[in-house]
Scaffold this motif. Structure first.
Motif, PDB file in Angstrom:
ATOM      1  N   ALA A  99     -40.116 -15.210-105.504  1.00  0.00           N
ATOM      2  CA  ALA A  99     -40.311 -13.976-106.261  1.00  0.00           C
ATOM      3  C   ALA A  99     -41.123 -12.968-105.465  1.00  0.00           C
ATOM      4  O   ALA A  99     -40.966 -11.755-105.618  1.00  0.00           O
ATOM      5  N   GLU A 100     -42.002 -13.466-104.605  1.00  0.00           N
ATOM      6  CA  GLU A 100     -42.849 -12.593-103.796  1.00  0.00           C
ATOM      7  C   GLU A 100     -42.183 -12.188-102.492  1.00  0.00           C
ATOM      8  O   GLU A 100     -42.800 -11.586-101.626  1.00  0.00           O
ATOM      9  N   GLY A 101     -40.909 -12.546-102.353  1.00  0.00           N
ATOM     10  CA  GLY A 101     -40.178 -12.165-101.149  1.00  0.00           C
ATOM     11  C   GLY A 101     -40.230 -13.198-100.047  1.00  0.00           C
ATOM     12  O   GLY A 101     -39.745 -12.967 -98.940  1.00  0.00           O
ATOM     13  N   GLY A 102     -40.841 -14.350-100.323  1.00  0.00           N
ATOM     14  CA  GLY A 102     -40.922 -15.408 -99.333  1.00  0.00           C
ATOM     15  C   GLY A 102     -39.766 -16.377 -99.450  1.00  0.00           C
ATOM     16  O   GLY A 102     -38.770 -16.116-100.118  1.00  0.00           O
ATOM     17  N   ALA A 103     -39.900 -17.501 -98.789  1.00  0.00           N
ATOM     18  CA  ALA A 103     -38.894 -18.556 -98.840  1.00  0.00           C
ATOM     19  C   ALA A 103     -39.586 -19.854 -99.233  1.00  0.00           C
ATOM     20  O   ALA A 103     -40.792 -20.002 -99.040  1.00  0.00           O
ATOM     21  N   TYR A 104     -38.816 -20.777 -99.785  1.00  0.00           N
ATOM     22  CA  TYR A 104     -39.412 -22.053-100.165  1.00  0.00           C
ATOM     23  C   TYR A 104     -38.426 -23.186 -99.933  1.00  0.00           C
ATOM     24  O   TYR A 104     -37.287 -23.137-100.392  1.00  0.00           O
ATOM     25  N   LEU A 105     -38.880 -24.195 -99.208  1.00  0.00           N
ATOM     26  CA  LEU A 105     -38.101 -25.407 -99.021  1.00  0.00           C
ATOM     27  C   LEU A 105     -38.934 -26.584 -99.481  1.00  0.00           C
ATOM     28  O   LEU A 105     -40.090 -26.733 -99.065  1.00  0.00           O
ATOM     29  N   SER A 106     -38.364 -27.400-100.342  1.00  0.00           N
ATOM     30  CA  SER A 106     -39.012 -28.647-100.727  1.00  0.00           C
ATOM     31  C   SER A 106     -39.368 -29.405 -99.459  1.00  0.00           C
ATOM     32  O   SER A 106     -38.618 -29.390 -98.478  1.00  0.00           O
ATOM     33  N   PRO A 107     -40.536 -30.059 -99.414  1.00  0.00           N
ATOM     34  CA  PRO A 107     -40.923 -30.809 -98.201  1.00  0.00           C
ATOM     35  C   PRO A 107     -39.838 -31.749 -97.695  1.00  0.00           C
ATOM     36  O   PRO A 107     -39.623 -31.861 -96.483  1.00  0.00           O
ATOM     37  N   MET A 108     -39.132 -32.423 -98.608  1.00  0.00           N
ATOM     38  CA  MET A 108     -38.066 -33.327 -98.181  1.00  0.00           C
ATOM     39  C   MET A 108     -36.919 -32.551 -97.540  1.00  0.00           C
ATOM     40  O   MET A 108     -36.312 -32.997 -96.572  1.00  0.00           O
ATOM     41  N   VAL A 109     -36.640 -31.368 -98.069  1.00  0.00           N
ATOM     42  CA  VAL A 109     -35.577 -30.534 -97.500  1.00  0.00           C
ATOM     43  C   VAL A 109     -36.023 -29.973 -96.157  1.00  0.00           C
ATOM     44  O   VAL A 109     -35.249 -29.935 -95.188  1.00  0.00           O
ATOM     45  N   ALA A 110     -37.270 -29.533 -96.073  1.00  0.00           N
ATOM     46  CA  ALA A 110     -37.803 -29.002 -94.820  1.00  0.00           C
ATOM     47  C   ALA A 110     -37.703 -30.038 -93.705  1.00  0.00           C
ATOM     48  O   ALA A 110     -37.380 -29.710 -92.553  1.00  0.00           O
ATOM     49  N   ALA A 111     -37.976 -31.300 -94.038  1.00  0.00           N
ATOM     50  CA  ALA A 111     -37.881 -32.359 -93.039  1.00  0.00           C
ATOM     51  C   ALA A 111     -36.462 -32.483 -92.515  1.00  0.00           C
ATOM     52  O   ALA A 111     -36.233 -32.687 -91.312  1.00  0.00           O
ATOM     53  N   ARG A 112     -35.477 -32.352 -93.414  1.00  0.00           N
ATOM     54  CA  ARG A 112     -34.079 -32.409 -92.984  1.00  0.00           C
ATOM     55  C   ARG A 112     -33.736 -31.248 -92.057  1.00  0.00           C
ATOM     56  O   ARG A 112     -33.051 -31.411 -91.051  1.00  0.00           O
ATOM     57  N   VAL A 113     -34.206 -30.055 -92.421  1.00  0.00           N
ATOM     58  CA  VAL A 113     -33.927 -28.873 -91.607  1.00  0.00           C
ATOM     59  C   VAL A 113     -34.529 -29.024 -90.220  1.00  0.00           C
ATOM     60  O   VAL A 113     -33.890 -28.722 -89.203  1.00  0.00           O
ATOM     61  N   ILE A 114     -35.762 -29.524 -90.163  1.00  0.00           N
ATOM     62  CA  ILE A 114     -36.433 -29.708 -88.875  1.00  0.00           C
ATOM     63  C   ILE A 114     -35.672 -30.706 -88.011  1.00  0.00           C
ATOM     64  O   ILE A 114     -35.472 -30.493 -86.810  1.00  0.00           O
TER      65      ILE A 114
END
Length: 218
Positions: free
Chosen positions: A119-134
């Protein structure tokens, strides 16, 4: 107050998520939808800050609806929620313009954190999802660094400053304070940056910022 439209085909899930979000005094669920078509109509009617969208819904799935919402309501940030954390879902959700992705099986606090962030214009990835992306991005680092450097070379120095802070996951308001700019100017810069980089959302831009070495160490 952050206004949210909640979309999930299971009424019990919607009720549970509503209870979680209602515990945050800064968040209001203004409408619910049980399928993708109803979601789009609700967003048209209420113009919420955030659409919290399940992937698997009848008539029109959440990912297809997300892509359509980019045209219907570009001012509404889409936060995807699902029990399925496959790389294909994650990649398509972010490619279709979602500002974040969280798992229903994760920490319930992630719902409020994710809604507030996008809502503030940022992004959010669940920690488990972030680990997959990394893990996905960990291969062929040198080639990505070179490619990212070429892409950011078209940006002005100020645009690179903004991109670096997008890479930190900061909202437009936070970037404005850091760089002593008006929040509206940051929005304009961000839109221009996405266009010049050829990406559709802040998560993709943040990845390029990291690959190009623009992100400062906090």
């Amino acid at each position: 107050m952050v206004r949210v439209v909640l979309a999930d085909d299971e009424a019990a899930v919607r009720a549970g998520v509503r209870v979680i979000l209602s515990a945050d005094p800064a968040i209001e669920v203004v409408a619910e939808a049980g399928d993708g078509h109803a979601l789009i109509e609700s967003v048209r009617a209420h113009r919420p800050d955030v659409a919290l969208v399940d992937i698997r819904m009848p008539r029109l799935d959440g990912l297809t609806a997300t892509a359509e919402l980019r045209t219907v309501a570009p001012g509404t940030a889409v936060l995807i929620m699902t029990t399925f954390g496959s790389d294909a879902y994650i990649s398509r959700a972010l490619g279709d313009g979602a500002a974040g992705f969280l798992l229903k099986t994760g920490d319930p606090r992630e719902f409020s954190l994710g809604v507030r962030a996008v809502a503030e214009g940022g992004a959010y990835l669940s920690p488990m999802v972030a680990a997959r992306v990394i893990r996905t991005l960990s291969g062929d680092h040198l080639a990505r660094t070179v490619a990212a450097g070429e892409r950011v070379a078209v940006l002005t120095p100020r645009e690179r400053d903004v991109l670096a802070l997008v890479g930190l996951g900061l909202s437009n308001a936070e970037i404005a304070r850091r760089l002593h700019l008006a929040e509206g100017s940051v929005k304009t810069y961000t839109s221009t940056i996405l266009g010049r980089l050829g990406v559709s959302n802040r998560v993709q831009a943040a990845v390029i910022a990291h690959d190009a070495g623009l992100v400062p160490r906090e």
